[in-house]
Design a protein around this motif. Structure first.
Motif, PDB file in Angstrom:
ATOM      1  N   LEU A  99      41.267  10.809  -5.226  1.00 50.51           N
ATOM      2  CA  LEU A  99      40.484  11.115  -4.103  1.00 50.51           C
ATOM      3  C   LEU A  99      41.349  12.093  -3.024  1.00 50.51           C
ATOM      4  N   GLU A 100      42.733  12.064  -3.196  1.00 51.82           N
ATOM      5  CA  GLU A 100      43.350  12.930  -2.451  1.00 51.82           C
ATOM      6  C   GLU A 100      43.351  14.426  -2.905  1.00 51.82           C
ATOM      7  N   ILE A 101      43.476  14.680  -4.094  1.00 51.35           N
ATOM      8  CA  ILE A 101      43.258  15.988  -4.647  1.00 51.35           C
ATOM      9  C   ILE A 101      41.711  16.484  -4.509  1.00 51.35           C
ATOM     10  N   LYS A 102      40.520  15.786  -4.390  1.00 50.23           N
ATOM     11  CA  LYS A 102      39.285  16.230  -4.191  1.00 50.23           C
ATOM     12  C   LYS A 102      39.252  16.602  -2.557  1.00 50.23           C
ATOM     13  N   ARG A 103      39.954  15.647  -1.792  1.00 49.64           N
ATOM     14  CA  ARG A 103      39.669  16.277  -0.363  1.00 49.64           C
ATOM     15  C   ARG A 103      40.530  17.401  -0.118  1.00 49.64           C
ATOM     16  N   GLU A 104      41.686  17.475  -0.788  1.00 51.23           N
ATOM     17  CA  GLU A 104      42.331  18.764  -0.564  1.00 51.23           C
ATOM     18  C   GLU A 104      41.569  20.266  -1.168  1.00 51.23           C
ATOM     19  N   LEU A 105      40.927  19.741  -2.369  1.00 54.25           N
ATOM     20  CA  LEU A 105      40.053  21.026  -2.787  1.00 54.25           C
ATOM     21  C   LEU A 105      38.786  21.218  -1.997  1.00 54.25           C
ATOM     22  N   VAL A 106      38.230  20.416  -1.216  1.00 52.86           N
ATOM     23  CA  VAL A 106      36.979  20.398  -0.500  1.00 52.86           C
ATOM     24  C   VAL A 106      37.177  20.800   0.970  1.00 52.86           C
ATOM     25  N   SER A 107      38.198  20.064   1.459  1.00 55.88           N
ATOM     26  CA  SER A 107      38.357  20.751   2.805  1.00 55.88           C
ATOM     27  C   SER A 107      39.881  20.601   3.215  1.00 55.88           C
TER      28      SER A 107
END
Length: 447
Positions: A99-107
Protein backbone atom coordinates in the motif's frame (compact mmCIF):
# COMPACT_ATOMS: atom_id res chain seq x y z
CA UNK A 1 1.18 22.05 30.89
CA UNK A 2 -2.48 21.74 29.91
CA UNK A 3 -3.75 18.47 28.53
CA UNK A 4 -4.46 19.23 24.89
CA UNK A 5 -7.24 16.89 23.90
CA UNK A 6 -8.35 16.69 20.26
CA UNK A 7 -10.29 13.46 20.75
CA UNK A 8 -14.05 13.25 21.13
CA UNK A 9 -15.22 13.42 24.74
CA UNK A 10 -17.74 10.70 23.87
CA UNK A 11 -14.92 8.14 23.88
CA UNK A 12 -12.72 6.82 26.66
CA UNK A 13 -9.56 8.45 25.28
CA UNK A 14 -11.35 11.78 24.95
CA UNK A 15 -12.87 11.59 28.41
CA UNK A 16 -11.78 13.53 31.46
CA UNK A 17 -11.02 10.58 33.73
CA UNK A 18 -7.57 10.36 35.32
CA UNK A 19 -6.99 7.01 33.62
CA UNK A 20 -7.66 8.57 30.20
CA UNK A 21 -5.58 11.70 30.87
CA UNK A 22 -2.55 10.07 32.47
CA UNK A 23 -2.51 6.61 30.85
CA UNK A 24 -4.76 6.38 27.79
CA UNK A 25 -3.83 9.58 25.97
CA UNK A 26 -0.05 9.34 26.63
CA UNK A 27 -0.10 5.82 25.16
CA UNK A 28 -2.17 7.12 22.23
CA UNK A 29 0.33 9.94 21.59
CA UNK A 30 3.27 7.53 21.83
CA UNK A 31 1.65 5.18 19.32
CA UNK A 32 1.22 8.10 16.90
CA UNK A 33 5.01 8.54 16.75
CA UNK A 34 6.59 6.69 13.79
CA UNK A 35 9.55 5.57 15.90
CA UNK A 36 7.27 3.88 18.46
CA UNK A 37 7.14 0.72 16.35
CA UNK A 38 10.94 0.54 16.44
CA UNK A 39 10.91 0.87 20.22
CA UNK A 40 8.45 -2.04 20.57
CA UNK A 41 10.48 -4.08 18.09
CA UNK A 42 13.62 -3.45 20.13
CA UNK A 43 11.83 -4.52 23.32
CA UNK A 44 10.62 -7.71 21.61
CA UNK A 45 14.15 -8.44 20.36
CA UNK A 46 15.63 -8.05 23.84
CA UNK A 47 12.82 -10.23 25.26
CA UNK A 48 13.60 -12.96 22.69
CA UNK A 49 17.32 -12.88 23.51
CA UNK A 50 16.66 -12.98 27.26
CA UNK A 51 14.14 -15.81 26.86
CA UNK A 52 16.47 -17.98 24.75
CA UNK A 53 19.42 -17.40 27.08
CA UNK A 54 17.46 -18.11 30.26
CA UNK A 55 16.79 -21.40 32.08
CA UNK A 56 13.47 -21.50 30.17
CA UNK A 57 15.17 -21.76 26.79
CA UNK A 58 13.32 -24.95 25.82
CA UNK A 59 9.95 -23.25 26.30
CA UNK A 60 10.87 -20.74 23.57
CA UNK A 61 11.30 -23.47 20.96
CA UNK A 62 8.29 -25.41 22.25
CA UNK A 63 6.07 -22.33 22.02
CA UNK A 64 7.00 -21.38 18.45
CA UNK A 65 6.72 -25.02 17.33
CA UNK A 66 3.14 -25.23 18.58
CA UNK A 67 1.06 -26.59 15.71
CA UNK A 68 -1.88 -24.67 14.26
CA UNK A 69 -4.27 -26.57 11.98
CA UNK A 70 -7.73 -26.39 10.47
CA UNK A 71 -9.70 -28.32 7.87
CA UNK A 72 -12.17 -26.97 5.31
CA UNK A 73 -13.70 -29.74 3.20
CA UNK A 74 -10.84 -31.66 1.62
CA UNK A 75 -8.29 -28.98 2.38
CA UNK A 76 -6.15 -29.37 5.51
CA UNK A 77 -3.86 -26.60 6.80
CA UNK A 78 -1.16 -27.36 9.36
CA UNK A 79 1.82 -25.18 10.30
CA UNK A 80 3.74 -24.40 13.45
CA UNK A 81 3.26 -21.03 15.13
CA UNK A 82 6.54 -19.64 13.77
CA UNK A 83 5.42 -20.27 10.18
CA UNK A 84 1.98 -18.80 10.90
CA UNK A 85 3.78 -15.60 11.87
CA UNK A 86 6.17 -15.79 8.91
CA UNK A 87 3.62 -16.71 6.23
CA UNK A 88 0.46 -15.19 7.67
CA UNK A 89 1.10 -12.15 9.85
CA UNK A 90 4.05 -11.03 7.74
CA UNK A 91 1.81 -11.16 4.66
CA UNK A 92 -0.27 -8.44 6.35
CA UNK A 93 2.92 -6.45 6.99
CA UNK A 94 3.93 -6.74 3.33
CA UNK A 95 0.38 -5.78 2.33
CA UNK A 96 0.94 -2.51 4.21
CA UNK A 97 4.31 -2.18 2.44
CA UNK A 98 2.53 -2.69 -0.90
CA UNK A 99 0.00 0.00 0.00
CA UNK A 100 2.83 2.39 0.89
CA UNK A 101 4.68 1.68 -2.36
CA UNK A 102 1.47 2.19 -4.38
CA UNK A 103 0.78 5.51 -2.65
CA UNK A 104 4.33 6.71 -3.27
CA UNK A 105 4.10 5.71 -6.94
CA UNK A 106 0.73 7.44 -7.45
CA UNK A 107 0.94 10.56 -5.32
CA UNK A 108 4.20 10.50 -3.37
CA UNK A 109 7.91 11.03 -3.93
CA UNK A 110 8.31 8.13 -6.37
CA UNK A 111 5.86 9.84 -8.74
CA UNK A 112 8.47 12.49 -9.59
CA UNK A 113 11.36 10.77 -11.44
CA UNK A 114 13.65 13.75 -10.82
CA UNK A 115 13.27 13.53 -7.05
CA UNK A 116 13.12 9.73 -6.87
CA UNK A 117 16.23 9.25 -9.01
CA UNK A 118 18.76 9.98 -6.25
CA UNK A 119 17.33 7.67 -3.52
CA UNK A 120 16.54 5.04 -6.16
CA UNK A 121 20.11 4.97 -7.47
CA UNK A 122 21.46 5.06 -3.91
CA UNK A 123 19.16 2.18 -2.92
CA UNK A 124 20.42 0.12 -5.86
CA UNK A 125 23.99 0.58 -4.65
CA UNK A 126 22.85 -0.26 -1.13
CA UNK A 127 21.50 -3.57 -2.38
CA UNK A 128 24.24 -4.59 -4.81
CA UNK A 129 27.31 -3.88 -2.68
CA UNK A 130 26.19 -5.79 0.47
CA UNK A 131 25.27 -8.80 -1.67
CA UNK A 132 28.68 -8.70 -3.37
CA UNK A 133 30.48 -8.53 -0.01
CA UNK A 134 28.41 -11.40 1.37
CA UNK A 135 29.10 -13.59 -1.67
CA UNK A 136 32.83 -12.83 -1.35
CA UNK A 137 32.74 -14.37 2.11
CA UNK A 138 30.39 -17.27 1.39
CA UNK A 139 30.67 -18.33 -2.26
CA UNK A 140 30.54 -22.13 -2.42
CA UNK A 141 29.97 -22.49 1.32
CA UNK A 142 26.92 -23.62 3.34
CA UNK A 143 25.82 -20.00 3.76
CA UNK A 144 25.89 -19.00 0.08
CA UNK A 145 22.08 -18.72 -0.14
CA UNK A 146 21.99 -15.86 2.36
CA UNK A 147 23.25 -13.16 0.01
CA UNK A 148 19.89 -11.34 0.20
CA UNK A 149 20.09 -10.86 3.98
CA UNK A 150 22.25 -7.69 4.16
CA UNK A 151 20.38 -5.94 1.33
CA UNK A 152 17.48 -4.61 3.42
CA UNK A 153 16.93 -1.36 5.35
CA UNK A 154 14.57 -1.38 8.32
CA UNK A 155 12.31 1.68 8.03
CA UNK A 156 11.08 1.71 11.63
CA UNK A 157 14.54 1.51 13.21
CA UNK A 158 16.06 3.94 10.71
CA UNK A 159 13.35 6.53 11.39
CA UNK A 160 13.76 5.93 15.11
CA UNK A 161 17.47 6.71 14.91
CA UNK A 162 16.84 9.91 12.96
CA UNK A 163 14.20 11.00 15.49
CA UNK A 164 16.88 10.96 18.20
CA UNK A 165 18.79 13.71 16.38
CA UNK A 166 16.07 16.36 16.49
CA UNK A 167 16.70 19.40 14.30
CA UNK A 168 20.04 18.07 13.06
CA UNK A 169 18.05 16.05 10.53
CA UNK A 170 16.14 18.13 8.00
CA UNK A 171 12.83 17.01 6.46
CA UNK A 172 14.69 16.57 3.16
CA UNK A 173 17.05 14.05 4.78
CA UNK A 174 14.13 12.11 6.27
CA UNK A 175 12.32 12.00 2.94
CA UNK A 176 15.50 10.80 1.21
CA UNK A 177 15.97 7.96 3.71
CA UNK A 178 12.30 6.96 3.62
CA UNK A 179 12.27 6.92 -0.19
CA UNK A 180 15.51 4.92 -0.24
CA UNK A 181 14.00 2.42 2.21
CA UNK A 182 10.84 2.08 0.09
CA UNK A 183 12.89 1.38 -3.08
CA UNK A 184 14.92 -1.01 -0.94
CA UNK A 185 11.67 -2.79 0.02
CA UNK A 186 10.78 -3.14 -3.66
CA UNK A 187 14.16 -4.76 -4.28
CA UNK A 188 13.76 -7.10 -1.31
CA UNK A 189 10.29 -8.13 -2.51
CA UNK A 190 11.67 -8.98 -5.96
CA UNK A 191 14.52 -10.95 -4.39
CA UNK A 192 12.10 -12.95 -2.23
CA UNK A 193 9.79 -13.62 -5.17
CA UNK A 194 12.50 -14.69 -7.61
CA UNK A 195 15.22 -16.31 -5.50
CA UNK A 196 13.50 -17.56 -2.34
CA UNK A 197 10.59 -19.42 -3.91
CA UNK A 198 10.23 -23.18 -3.52
CA UNK A 199 8.86 -25.71 -6.03
CA UNK A 200 5.83 -24.35 -7.83
CA UNK A 201 2.40 -26.00 -8.06
CA UNK A 202 0.69 -25.32 -11.38
CA UNK A 203 -2.84 -25.94 -10.07
CA UNK A 204 -2.47 -23.56 -7.14
CA UNK A 205 -0.81 -20.94 -9.35
CA UNK A 206 -3.77 -21.14 -11.73
CA UNK A 207 -6.15 -20.80 -8.77
CA UNK A 208 -4.24 -17.74 -7.54
CA UNK A 209 -4.35 -16.20 -11.03
CA UNK A 210 -8.12 -16.75 -11.29
CA UNK A 211 -8.70 -15.18 -7.87
CA UNK A 212 -6.49 -12.22 -8.77
CA UNK A 213 -8.43 -11.77 -12.00
CA UNK A 214 -11.62 -11.90 -9.94
CA UNK A 215 -10.39 -9.11 -7.67
CA UNK A 216 -9.48 -6.95 -10.67
CA UNK A 217 -12.91 -7.65 -12.19
CA UNK A 218 -14.62 -6.59 -8.96
CA UNK A 219 -12.64 -3.33 -9.07
CA UNK A 220 -13.64 -2.83 -12.70
CA UNK A 221 -17.31 -3.31 -11.77
CA UNK A 222 -16.96 -0.73 -8.97
CA UNK A 223 -17.77 -3.24 -6.25
CA UNK A 224 -16.91 -1.26 -3.15
CA UNK A 225 -17.83 -3.66 -0.33
CA UNK A 226 -14.62 -4.42 1.57
CA UNK A 227 -15.74 -7.74 3.16
CA UNK A 228 -15.98 -9.22 -0.37
CA UNK A 229 -12.35 -8.27 -1.01
CA UNK A 230 -11.35 -9.62 2.38
CA UNK A 231 -12.77 -13.08 1.62
CA UNK A 232 -11.32 -13.24 -1.90
CA UNK A 233 -8.02 -11.76 -0.68
CA UNK A 234 -7.60 -14.43 2.00
CA UNK A 235 -8.36 -17.11 -0.60
CA UNK A 236 -5.75 -15.54 -2.91
CA UNK A 237 -3.17 -15.54 -0.09
CA UNK A 238 -3.89 -19.22 0.61
CA UNK A 239 -3.52 -20.13 -3.07
CA UNK A 240 -0.20 -18.27 -3.28
CA UNK A 241 0.98 -20.01 -0.09
CA UNK A 242 0.19 -23.45 -1.52
CA UNK A 243 1.63 -22.58 -4.96
CA UNK A 244 5.21 -22.42 -3.67
CA UNK A 245 5.59 -18.65 -4.11
CA UNK A 246 6.18 -17.12 -0.71
CA UNK A 247 2.86 -16.01 0.80
CA UNK A 248 4.10 -12.49 1.58
CA UNK A 249 4.15 -11.79 -2.17
CA UNK A 250 0.35 -12.13 -2.07
CA UNK A 251 0.26 -9.29 0.43
CA UNK A 252 2.42 -7.09 -1.79
CA UNK A 253 0.31 -7.79 -4.89
CA UNK A 254 -2.93 -7.01 -3.04
CA UNK A 255 -1.40 -3.78 -1.75
CA UNK A 256 -0.28 -2.73 -5.23
CA UNK A 257 -3.73 -3.28 -6.81
CA UNK A 258 -5.59 -1.45 -4.04
CA UNK A 259 -6.85 1.93 -5.37
CA UNK A 260 -4.62 4.81 -4.34
CA UNK A 261 -6.82 7.51 -5.88
CA UNK A 262 -10.10 8.64 -4.32
CA UNK A 263 -13.43 7.70 -5.84
CA UNK A 264 -14.81 11.17 -5.10
CA UNK A 265 -13.16 14.57 -5.40
CA UNK A 266 -12.79 16.85 -2.39
CA UNK A 267 -15.03 19.47 -4.00
CA UNK A 268 -17.81 16.93 -4.53
CA UNK A 269 -17.39 15.75 -0.94
CA UNK A 270 -17.84 19.34 0.28
CA UNK A 271 -20.97 19.66 -1.82
CA UNK A 272 -22.41 16.54 -0.21
CA UNK A 273 -21.56 17.89 3.24
CA UNK A 274 -23.30 21.18 2.41
CA UNK A 275 -26.29 19.30 1.00
CA UNK A 276 -26.63 17.33 4.21
CA UNK A 277 -26.40 20.48 6.31
CA UNK A 278 -29.10 22.21 4.29
CA UNK A 279 -31.69 19.45 4.77
CA UNK A 280 -34.60 20.49 7.00
CA UNK A 281 -35.11 16.90 8.12
CA UNK A 282 -32.12 14.56 8.03
CA UNK A 283 -32.89 10.86 7.65
CA UNK A 284 -30.50 7.99 8.34
CA UNK A 285 -30.36 7.12 4.65
CA UNK A 286 -29.31 10.71 3.89
CA UNK A 287 -26.47 10.46 6.40
CA UNK A 288 -25.31 7.15 4.93
CA UNK A 289 -25.45 8.45 1.37
CA UNK A 290 -23.56 11.67 2.14
CA UNK A 291 -21.17 9.81 4.43
CA UNK A 292 -20.21 7.42 1.63
CA UNK A 293 -19.35 10.27 -0.76
CA UNK A 294 -17.46 12.19 1.92
CA UNK A 295 -15.53 9.10 3.00
CA UNK A 296 -14.63 8.21 -0.58
CA UNK A 297 -12.85 11.54 -1.02
CA UNK A 298 -10.00 9.76 0.76
CA UNK A 299 -8.41 6.86 -1.18
CA UNK A 300 -9.44 3.45 0.08
CA UNK A 301 -5.79 2.39 0.08
CA UNK A 302 -4.89 5.21 2.44
CA UNK A 303 -7.79 4.36 4.76
CA UNK A 304 -6.75 0.71 4.91
CA UNK A 305 -3.12 1.70 5.45
CA UNK A 306 -4.06 3.99 8.35
CA UNK A 307 -6.10 1.17 9.86
CA UNK A 308 -3.46 -1.55 9.46
CA UNK A 309 -0.32 0.49 10.09
CA UNK A 310 -0.67 0.37 13.91
CA UNK A 311 -1.43 -3.36 13.77
CA UNK A 312 1.62 -4.01 11.58
CA UNK A 313 3.95 -1.71 13.52
CA UNK A 314 2.83 -2.38 17.07
CA UNK A 315 1.72 -6.02 16.91
CA UNK A 316 2.95 -7.95 13.87
CA UNK A 317 6.56 -6.71 13.72
CA UNK A 318 7.20 -7.07 17.49
CA UNK A 319 5.68 -10.59 17.39
CA UNK A 320 7.87 -11.44 14.40
CA UNK A 321 10.94 -10.07 16.19
CA UNK A 322 10.05 -12.18 19.23
CA UNK A 323 9.82 -15.28 17.04
CA UNK A 324 12.89 -14.61 14.86
CA UNK A 325 15.46 -12.87 17.06
CA UNK A 326 15.88 -15.62 19.63
CA UNK A 327 19.48 -16.77 19.34
CA UNK A 328 21.70 -18.37 21.95
CA UNK A 329 24.58 -16.09 22.96
CA UNK A 330 26.79 -18.58 24.76
CA UNK A 331 30.56 -18.33 24.62
CA UNK A 332 30.87 -21.11 22.06
CA UNK A 333 28.19 -19.65 19.79
CA UNK A 334 29.74 -16.17 19.90
CA UNK A 335 33.26 -17.46 19.32
CA UNK A 336 32.05 -19.45 16.30
CA UNK A 337 30.19 -16.38 15.00
CA UNK A 338 33.31 -14.22 15.20
CA UNK A 339 35.00 -16.41 12.61
CA UNK A 340 31.87 -17.45 10.68
CA UNK A 341 31.78 -16.23 7.06
CA UNK A 342 27.99 -15.96 7.37
CA UNK A 343 28.15 -13.63 10.38
CA UNK A 344 30.99 -11.60 8.89
CA UNK A 345 29.30 -11.41 5.48
CA UNK A 346 26.04 -10.15 6.97
CA UNK A 347 27.59 -7.70 9.46
CA UNK A 348 30.16 -6.24 7.07
CA UNK A 349 27.58 -6.19 4.30
CA UNK A 350 25.24 -4.08 6.45
CA UNK A 351 27.86 -1.76 7.95
CA UNK A 352 30.31 -1.37 5.06
CA UNK A 353 28.44 -2.63 2.01
CA UNK A 354 25.34 -0.51 2.58
CA UNK A 355 27.16 2.75 3.22
CA UNK A 356 29.80 2.28 0.50
CA UNK A 357 27.21 1.15 -2.06
CA UNK A 358 24.86 4.07 -1.36
CA UNK A 359 27.64 6.65 -1.41
CA UNK A 360 29.42 5.20 -4.45
CA UNK A 361 26.32 4.89 -6.62
CA UNK A 362 25.02 8.33 -5.58
CA UNK A 363 28.41 9.94 -6.27
CA UNK A 364 28.79 8.26 -9.68
CA UNK A 365 25.25 9.25 -10.68
CA UNK A 366 25.97 12.83 -9.57
CA UNK A 367 29.31 12.81 -11.43
CA UNK A 368 27.66 11.73 -14.69
CA UNK A 369 24.90 14.31 -14.25
CA UNK A 370 22.10 11.79 -13.82
CA UNK A 371 21.11 13.12 -10.39
CA UNK A 372 21.87 16.10 -8.20
CA UNK A 373 22.79 15.72 -4.55
CA UNK A 374 21.13 18.67 -2.73
CA UNK A 375 23.62 20.84 -0.84
CA UNK A 376 21.84 20.37 2.54
CA UNK A 377 22.47 16.61 2.18
CA UNK A 378 26.04 16.69 0.93
CA UNK A 379 29.17 15.73 2.84
CA UNK A 380 28.94 14.02 6.20
CA UNK A 381 25.14 14.24 6.25
CA UNK A 382 25.06 11.87 3.26
CA UNK A 383 27.63 9.63 4.95
CA UNK A 384 25.53 9.49 8.12
CA UNK A 385 22.34 8.69 6.21
CA UNK A 386 24.13 5.91 4.31
CA UNK A 387 25.29 4.40 7.60
CA UNK A 388 21.81 4.56 9.13
CA UNK A 389 20.50 2.73 6.05
CA UNK A 390 22.65 -0.20 7.20
CA UNK A 391 20.12 -0.97 9.93
CA UNK A 392 18.64 -4.05 8.32
CA UNK A 393 16.47 -5.81 10.84
CA UNK A 394 12.93 -6.93 9.99
CA UNK A 395 13.36 -7.92 6.34
CA UNK A 396 16.91 -9.19 6.99
CA UNK A 397 15.62 -11.55 9.70
CA UNK A 398 12.79 -12.54 7.38
CA UNK A 399 15.12 -13.42 4.49
CA UNK A 400 17.44 -15.31 6.85
CA UNK A 401 14.52 -17.57 7.75
CA UNK A 402 13.83 -18.21 4.09
CA UNK A 403 17.50 -18.85 3.29
CA UNK A 404 18.55 -21.23 6.05
CA UNK A 405 17.10 -24.36 7.59
CA UNK A 406 20.19 -25.34 9.57
CA UNK A 407 20.04 -23.95 13.10
CA UNK A 408 23.74 -23.10 13.38
CA UNK A 409 23.90 -21.19 10.10
CA UNK A 410 20.63 -19.40 10.89
CA UNK A 411 21.95 -18.39 14.32
CA UNK A 412 25.17 -17.08 12.78
CA UNK A 413 23.13 -15.01 10.31
CA UNK A 414 20.96 -13.58 13.09
CA UNK A 415 24.00 -12.63 15.14
CA UNK A 416 25.37 -10.85 12.07
CA UNK A 417 22.07 -8.99 11.62
CA UNK A 418 21.92 -7.90 15.26
CA UNK A 419 25.59 -6.87 15.40
CA UNK A 420 25.61 -5.16 12.00
CA UNK A 421 22.41 -3.24 12.65
CA UNK A 422 23.64 -2.08 16.06
CA UNK A 423 27.01 -0.92 14.68
CA UNK A 424 25.30 0.85 11.75
CA UNK A 425 22.94 2.67 14.11
CA UNK A 426 25.74 3.80 16.44
CA UNK A 427 27.99 4.86 13.54
CA UNK A 428 25.19 6.76 11.83
CA UNK A 429 24.29 8.53 15.09
CA UNK A 430 27.92 9.42 15.72
CA UNK A 431 28.38 10.97 12.27
CA UNK A 432 25.07 12.84 12.09
CA UNK A 433 25.36 14.15 15.65
CA UNK A 434 28.56 15.97 14.61
CA UNK A 435 26.94 17.73 11.67
CA UNK A 436 25.53 21.22 12.28
CA UNK A 437 21.76 21.69 12.10
CA UNK A 438 20.64 22.57 8.55
CA UNK A 439 20.25 26.27 7.90
CA UNK A 440 16.62 27.43 8.09
CA UNK A 441 14.96 28.28 4.81
CA UNK A 442 14.61 32.05 4.47
CA UNK A 443 11.00 33.16 3.99
CA UNK A 444 10.24 34.62 0.62
CA UNK A 445 8.82 38.11 0.56
CA UNK A 446 5.53 38.76 -1.15
CA UNK A 447 5.81 40.58 -4.46
Amino acid sequence: MADKNVLSDLTFLGGSSRLARFVGRPIHHFAAIEAAGGVLMLIATVAALVWVNSPWQSSYDDFWHTHVSFTVGDYHFEQDLAHVVQDGLMAVFFFVVGLEIKRELVSGQLRDPRFAALPAVAALGGMVMPAVIYVAFNAGGPGQDGWGIPMATDIAFAVGVLSLLGNRVSPLMKVFLLTLAIVDDIGAILVIAVFYTSDLSGNWLLTAAILLAGILALRRLNVWYLPVYLVVGVAFWLAVLESGIHATIAGVILGLITPAKPLESEDDARQWANWLRMQDVVHLDDVRRAGFHIRESQPVGLRIQEMLHPIAGYVIIPVFALSAAGVELSGDVLSDALTSPVTLGVAIGLVVGKSVGILLFAWLAHLFGWVTIPKPMAGFRMVGLAMVAGIGFTVSLFISRLAFDADQVADEARIGILAGSLIAAIAGLAVLSRTPPPAPVAPTSAP
